[in-house]
Scaffold this motif. Structure first.
Motif, PDB file in Angstrom:
ATOM      1  N   TYR A  47       0.828  -1.215   0.053  1.00  0.00           N
ATOM      2  CA  TYR A  47       0.136  -0.059   0.156  1.00  0.00           C
ATOM      3  C   TYR A  47       0.969   1.247   0.022  1.00  0.00           C
ATOM      4  CZ  TYR A  47      -4.108  -3.078   0.716  1.00  0.00           C
ATOM      5  OH  TYR A  47      -5.052  -3.807   0.832  1.00  0.00           O
ATOM      6  N   SER A 208      -1.544  -8.138  10.519  1.00  0.00           N
ATOM      7  CA  SER A 208      -1.725  -6.979  11.262  1.00  0.00           C
ATOM      8  C   SER A 208      -3.141  -6.999  11.879  1.00  0.00           C
ATOM      9  CB  SER A 208      -1.499  -5.741  10.327  1.00  0.00           C
ATOM     10  OG  SER A 208      -2.629  -5.641   9.265  1.00  0.00           O
ATOM     11  N   GLN A 233       5.245  -7.128  15.459  1.00  0.00           N
ATOM     12  CA  GLN A 233       4.705  -6.386  16.792  1.00  0.00           C
ATOM     13  C   GLN A 233       3.182  -6.981  17.302  1.00  0.00           C
ATOM     14  OE1 GLN A 233       3.473  -5.574  13.016  1.00  0.00           O
ATOM     15  NE2 GLN A 233       5.025  -4.080  13.287  1.00  0.00           N
TER      16      GLN A 233
HETATM   17  P1  OAD Z   1      -0.562  -6.837   6.579  1.00  0.00           P
HETATM   18  O1  OAD Z   1       0.561  -6.132   5.628  1.00  0.00           O
HETATM   19  O2  OAD Z   1      -1.639  -5.841   6.883  1.00  0.00           O
HETATM   20  O3  OAD Z   1       0.305  -7.327   7.930  1.00  0.00           O
HETATM   21  C1  OAD Z   1       1.405  -8.026   7.892  1.00  0.00           C
HETATM   22  C2  OAD Z   1       1.779  -8.275   9.389  1.00  0.00           C
HETATM   23  O4  OAD Z   1       2.802  -9.210   9.263  1.00  0.00           O
HETATM   24  C3  OAD Z   1       2.367  -6.901   9.717  1.00  0.00           C
HETATM   25  O5  OAD Z   1       2.029  -6.761  11.393  1.00  0.00           O
HETATM   26  C4  OAD Z   1       3.856  -7.004  10.030  1.00  0.00           C
HETATM   27  O6  OAD Z   1       4.552  -6.351  10.984  1.00  0.00           O
HETATM   28  C5  OAD Z   1       4.108  -8.582  10.075  1.00  0.00           C
HETATM   29  N1  OAD Z   1       5.255  -9.009   9.398  1.00  0.00           N
HETATM   30  C6  OAD Z   1       5.951  -8.868   8.237  1.00  0.00           C
HETATM   31  N2  OAD Z   1       7.119  -9.414   7.958  1.00  0.00           N
HETATM   32  C7  OAD Z   1       7.058 -10.370   9.089  1.00  0.00           C
HETATM   33  C8  OAD Z   1       8.172 -11.468   9.326  1.00  0.00           C
HETATM   34  N3  OAD Z   1       8.849 -11.863   8.517  1.00  0.00           N
HETATM   35  N4  OAD Z   1       7.783 -12.274  10.601  1.00  0.00           N
HETATM   36  C9  OAD Z   1       6.739 -11.716  11.344  1.00  0.00           C
HETATM   37  N5  OAD Z   1       5.856 -11.013  10.966  1.00  0.00           N
HETATM   38  C10 OAD Z   1       5.953 -10.262   9.899  1.00  0.00           C
HETATM   39  O7  OAD Z   1      -0.914  -8.210   5.908  1.00  0.00           O
HETATM   40  P2  OAD Z   1      -2.437  -9.155   6.487  1.00  0.00           P
HETATM   41  O8  OAD Z   1      -2.362  -8.821   7.702  1.00  0.00           O
HETATM   42  O9  OAD Z   1      -2.179 -10.252   5.782  1.00  0.00           O
HETATM   43  O10 OAD Z   1      -6.653  -8.441   1.416  1.00  0.00           O
HETATM   44  O11 OAD Z   1      -3.440  -8.132   5.333  1.00  0.00           O
HETATM   45  C11 OAD Z   1      -4.752  -8.715   5.776  1.00  0.00           C
HETATM   46  C12 OAD Z   1      -5.422  -8.387   4.247  1.00  0.00           C
HETATM   47  O12 OAD Z   1      -5.339  -6.998   3.788  1.00  0.00           O
HETATM   48  C13 OAD Z   1      -4.996  -9.285   3.046  1.00  0.00           C
HETATM   49  O13 OAD Z   1      -5.484 -10.284   3.037  1.00  0.00           O
HETATM   50  C14 OAD Z   1      -5.457  -8.282   2.023  1.00  0.00           C
HETATM   51  C15 OAD Z   1      -5.095  -6.903   2.348  1.00  0.00           C
HETATM   52  O14 OAD Z   1      -5.990  -5.903   2.091  1.00  0.00           O
HETATM   53  C16 OAD Z   1      -6.807  -9.092   0.296  1.00  0.00           C
HETATM   54  O15 OAD Z   1      -5.856  -9.182  -0.514  1.00  0.00           O
HETATM   55  C17 OAD Z   1      -8.142  -9.367  -0.013  1.00  0.00           C
END
Ligand code: OAD
Ligand code: ZN
Length: 275
Positions: A47, A208, A233
């Motif tokens: 994003y 997240s 976090q």
């Molecule tokens: P986010 O990008 O919102 O969150 C990813 C989380 O993973 C964050 O809290 C990061 O800090 C954490 N993170 C990143 N790298 C990491 C690592 N190596 N180890 C541990 N943690 C890590 O992604 P989602 O929660 O999956 O929807 O987002 C939810 C939905 O929002 C997705 O499915 C998508 C989006 O809009 C659709 O595509 C329909």
């Protein structure tokens, strides 16, 4: 850190219970080490990097109303996101090991990268809550479109696809904002949640917890069931309504996977899968 080491020990102890069954709830953070950006990490997340698509707001790229008016940004992005030569991470393979050891109850994933399948998680054990690129359909008449044609079209920068029956737009069956989650998500969770007891462990990783209804799952876990968060976090219910029994690991999901596998005596098995 010391806290993380303690958390791994606590988690391993719970898993070693012969009746232990684990439900994973995962998101984009478990795939960042595979080379797929997550959505909301500042700087690297998708994003923050959509400027070139000229969107009114970042999440418009996955918004069904916006897509109907202007499908081009999504098609541009789909080309980058389309499951290609990505390999599952340590964490994906750890989930697979839980399956091999008879300790996996279910994987709920928000990811559309299909890396859980690639890691060998069986269809019955997997709920792809936000759908996947594996199928596509017409958004007007819902007829399924041949996958190869869609694949070819996004790879060759062709005009976006229209349905041969009704001229509606063709879209992969990934869940957009403004669309319902697959009914399997709701039916599975109704069943699973009702069964959760003291031998179950819910492990939330790499998300997240910003998108509903998925984000409400950890909240609905009954108090007798242990919860764990493996994430960079604290997020969601682990932040807003922490429970004394929550096992929190703040760091990379791959490191956690290795440490947990080591603690369980599964490190050799993990190495075989990841090689
Ligand atoms: P986010 O990008 O919102 O969150 C990813 C989380 O993973 C964050 O809290 C990061 O800090 C954490 N993170 C990143 N790298 C990491 C690592 N190596 N180890 C541990 N943690 C890590 O992604 P989602 O929660 O999956 O929807 O987002 C939810 C939905 O929002 C997705 O499915 C998508 C989006 O809009 C659709 O595509 C329909
Ligand atoms: Zn149609």
């Amino acid at each position: 850190t010391e806290k993380n080491a303690t958390s791994i020990k606590r988690l391993a102890k719970l898993v070693k219970n012969p009746n232990a069954k684990v439900i994973f709830m995962v998101g984009a953070g478990i795939s960042t080490s595979c080379g797929i950006p997550d959505f909301r990490s500042p700087g690297t997340g998708l994003y923050d990097n959509l400027a070139k698509l000229n969107l009114p707001f970042a999440e418009a790229v996955f918004d069904i109303d916006f897509f109907e008016k202007n499908p081009e940004p999504f098609y541009t992005l789909a080309k980058e996101l389309y499951p290609g030569n990505y390999e599952p991470s340590n964490f994906h393979y750890l989930m697979r090991l839980f399956q091999d050891k008879g300790k996996l109850h279910r994987v709920y994933t928000q990811n559309i990268d299909t890396l859980e399948r690639a890691a060998g998680i069986l269809p019955d054990n997997l709920v792809e809550a936000h759908g996947s690129f594996a199928k596509n359909h017409c958004i007007k008449c819902h007829k399924v479109f041949v996958q190869e044609i869609f694949e070819q079209a996004i790879n060759e920068d062709k005009e976006f696809l229209k349905c041969v029956h009704c001229n509606g737009l063709i879209k992969p069956q990934i869940v957009f904002f403004g669309e319902n989650l697959p009914s399997l998500f709701f039916s599975s969770w109704d069943d699973d949640c009702a069964k959760l007891g003291e031998d179950h462990i819910v492990i939330v990783a790499g998300t997240s917890l910003a998108v509903y209804p998925f984000a409400s799952l950890p909240t609905e876990v009954p108090k007798i069931t242990n919860r764990s968060l493996i994430n960079l976090q604290r997020v969601g219910d682990f932040k807003n309504n922490p429970r004394k029994s929550d096992v929190i690991y703040l760091g990379s999901s791959d490191h956690a996977a290795e440490q947990l596998a080591a603690e369980l005596g599964w490190l050799d098995d993990l190495k075989i899968l990841t090689n």
